[in-house]
Design a protein around this motif. Sequence first.
Motif, short mmCIF file in Angstrom:
data_model
loop_
_atom_site.label_atom_id
_atom_site.label_comp_id
_atom_site.label_asym_id
_atom_site.label_seq_id
_atom_site.Cartn_x
_atom_site.Cartn_y
_atom_site.Cartn_z
N PHE A 259 9.41 2.38 -4.83
CA PHE A 259 8.51 3.46 -4.45
C PHE A 259 7.51 3.83 -5.55
O PHE A 259 6.47 4.41 -5.26
CB PHE A 259 9.31 4.71 -4.08
CG PHE A 259 10.21 4.51 -2.90
CD1 PHE A 259 9.69 4.43 -1.62
CD2 PHE A 259 11.58 4.39 -3.06
CE1 PHE A 259 10.52 4.24 -0.53
CE2 PHE A 259 12.42 4.21 -1.99
CZ PHE A 259 11.88 4.12 -0.71
N GLY A 260 7.83 3.51 -6.81
CA GLY A 260 6.93 3.85 -7.91
C GLY A 260 6.03 2.70 -8.30
O GLY A 260 4.84 2.67 -7.97
N SER A 261 6.61 1.72 -8.99
CA SER A 261 5.81 0.61 -9.52
C SER A 261 5.15 -0.22 -8.42
O SER A 261 4.04 -0.72 -8.59
CB SER A 261 6.70 -0.29 -10.39
OG SER A 261 7.32 0.44 -11.40
N CYS A 262 5.83 -0.36 -7.27
CA CYS A 262 5.28 -1.18 -6.19
C CYS A 262 4.39 -0.35 -5.26
O CYS A 262 3.17 -0.54 -5.22
CB CYS A 262 6.42 -1.82 -5.39
SG CYS A 262 5.87 -2.84 -4.01
N LEU A 263 4.99 0.58 -4.53
CA LEU A 263 4.24 1.35 -3.52
C LEU A 263 3.21 2.27 -4.14
O LEU A 263 2.04 2.29 -3.71
CB LEU A 263 5.23 2.15 -2.67
CG LEU A 263 4.63 2.99 -1.54
CD1 LEU A 263 3.92 2.11 -0.53
CD2 LEU A 263 5.71 3.84 -0.86
N ASN A 264 3.60 3.02 -5.14
CA ASN A 264 2.70 3.99 -5.76
C ASN A 264 1.48 3.32 -6.39
O ASN A 264 0.34 3.75 -6.17
CB ASN A 264 3.45 4.80 -6.81
CG ASN A 264 2.60 5.89 -7.43
OD1 ASN A 264 2.08 6.75 -6.75
ND2 ASN A 264 2.44 5.83 -8.74
N ASN A 265 1.71 2.25 -7.16
CA ASN A 265 0.58 1.56 -7.78
C ASN A 265 -0.32 0.89 -6.75
O ASN A 265 -1.54 0.84 -6.92
CB ASN A 265 1.10 0.51 -8.78
CG ASN A 265 1.66 1.13 -10.04
OD1 ASN A 265 1.25 2.23 -10.43
ND2 ASN A 265 2.58 0.45 -10.69
N SER A 266 0.27 0.37 -5.67
CA SER A 266 -0.52 -0.26 -4.61
C SER A 266 -1.40 0.77 -3.90
O SER A 266 -2.59 0.53 -3.66
CB SER A 266 0.39 -0.96 -3.60
OG SER A 266 1.15 -1.98 -4.21
N VAL A 267 -0.82 1.92 -3.59
CA VAL A 267 -1.59 2.98 -2.91
C VAL A 267 -2.68 3.52 -3.83
O VAL A 267 -3.82 3.74 -3.39
CB VAL A 267 -0.64 4.12 -2.47
CG1 VAL A 267 -1.44 5.32 -1.99
CG2 VAL A 267 0.28 3.63 -1.35
N HIS A 268 -2.37 3.73 -5.11
CA HIS A 268 -3.37 4.21 -6.06
C HIS A 268 -4.52 3.20 -6.20
O HIS A 268 -5.69 3.60 -6.25
CB HIS A 268 -2.72 4.48 -7.42
CG HIS A 268 -2.12 5.83 -7.54
ND1 HIS A 268 -0.95 6.17 -6.89
CD2 HIS A 268 -2.49 6.94 -8.22
CE1 HIS A 268 -0.64 7.42 -7.17
NE2 HIS A 268 -1.55 7.91 -7.99
N THR A 269 -4.18 1.92 -6.27
CA THR A 269 -5.22 0.89 -6.40
C THR A 269 -6.10 0.86 -5.17
O THR A 269 -7.33 0.75 -5.27
CB THR A 269 -4.57 -0.49 -6.61
OG1 THR A 269 -3.72 -0.43 -7.76
CG2 THR A 269 -5.62 -1.57 -6.84
N TRP A 270 -5.49 0.95 -4.00
CA TRP A 270 -6.26 0.98 -2.75
C TRP A 270 -7.16 2.21 -2.68
O TRP A 270 -8.34 2.12 -2.31
CB TRP A 270 -5.29 0.96 -1.56
CG TRP A 270 -5.92 1.29 -0.25
CD1 TRP A 270 -6.75 0.50 0.50
CD2 TRP A 270 -5.79 2.53 0.47
NE1 TRP A 270 -7.14 1.17 1.63
CE2 TRP A 270 -6.56 2.41 1.65
CE3 TRP A 270 -5.09 3.71 0.24
CZ2 TRP A 270 -6.64 3.43 2.59
CZ3 TRP A 270 -5.17 4.72 1.17
CH2 TRP A 270 -5.93 4.59 2.33
N ALA A 271 -6.63 3.38 -3.06
CA ALA A 271 -7.41 4.61 -3.01
C ALA A 271 -8.55 4.59 -4.04
O ALA A 271 -9.64 5.12 -3.78
CB ALA A 271 -6.50 5.82 -3.25
N ILE A 272 -8.31 3.98 -5.20
CA ILE A 272 -9.37 3.87 -6.21
C ILE A 272 -10.51 3.01 -5.69
O ILE A 272 -11.69 3.34 -5.86
CB ILE A 272 -8.79 3.29 -7.52
CG1 ILE A 272 -7.96 4.34 -8.25
CG2 ILE A 272 -9.92 2.80 -8.44
CD1 ILE A 272 -7.19 3.79 -9.42
#
Length: 358
Positions: A259-272
């Motif tokens: 949920f952190g390194s995988c999902l959170n970073n993926s969502v943050h990268t997409w939102a950026i």
Amino acid sequence: MTGGRYCYRDVLPLTAMVTMECINVALNTLFKAATLKGMSYHVFVAYAYAVAALILLPSPFFSHRSRVLPPVNFSIISKICLLGLIGCASQIVGYTGINYSSPTLSSAISNLIPAFTFILAIIFRMEKVALRSSSSQAKIIGTVVSISGAFVVVLYKGPPVILTSFPSISLRQPLSSPRSNWVIGGLFLTTEYILVPMWYIVQAQIMKEYPAELTVVFFYNLIVSILAAIVGFITEPNWSAWRIKFDIALLSIVCSGVFGSCLNNSVHTWAIRLKGPVYVAMFKPLSIVIAVAMGVMFLGDTLYLGSVVGATIISIGFYTVMWGKAKEEMVDESEIDSLEALSAHRIPLLQNHKKQGV
């Protein structure tokens, strides 16, 4: 079509970012509980990012099949390596800060991120600032108001508003660890939240050159895992520290990896890529509101007036920035539509001119 576009560009990023902040607060609390059981945070970072890299392992193959991507050159590789270095450093100093202090202090100091990100985005010309523009004024005022609200939560306690009489679960203990040193923890956390805006800026630059979120996040997680393992082997030479038992330490590693390194970073990268680094950074002030709410609901914490007032101020600042961003996007879209209409108007004129010439 317009409704679907609005949902994708506005509703979905908003929902995703709020969800990610809730997950981050929960993961920080879980990590704090695991470290009290003796888990090393160097080992934690290496394992958590290794789990995330393992989950995202197929992503480079699917990304190249699903879309046409530019060739991977030295510029992209070097920026991903720089991203991994920044990410590894921020994670290690951040978890060190939480280990010395608490997740609540981490959520409080994270409110420095919008200001740092906004300044860096202006320096790198990723954000437009026109002091006479109402959208720019709203973004600046909203950022200052949000940070002010965060400091109200931290510095002003006030009388209790809601008293909880039920016993709190064991996760509350990490907030008053005997090892806690708030000065040292605060310095580490401040360093982390100076590095995080740099991460946002570098990530935004990578997305412009190579718009494949999952592939970039996979290589990022892999690099962070390797770097954290190298640092961990130096700081934790005892092999017993690398043995993880089936307890809260394993739960924390798996949850943080998924949920952190995988999902959170993926969502943050997409939102950026979709909305820019400042948009992502502006959700950080919500983390302290979420931390307070989760503390009251799940940890049996008492709700104080300072938390209510600070949360209200943070919400006002947050929505002010969101209004400024929305108005700025409306202006940009209207300019694009006017240019398209102008070009569509010119094409028939050119066609008529050609017919008359014939």
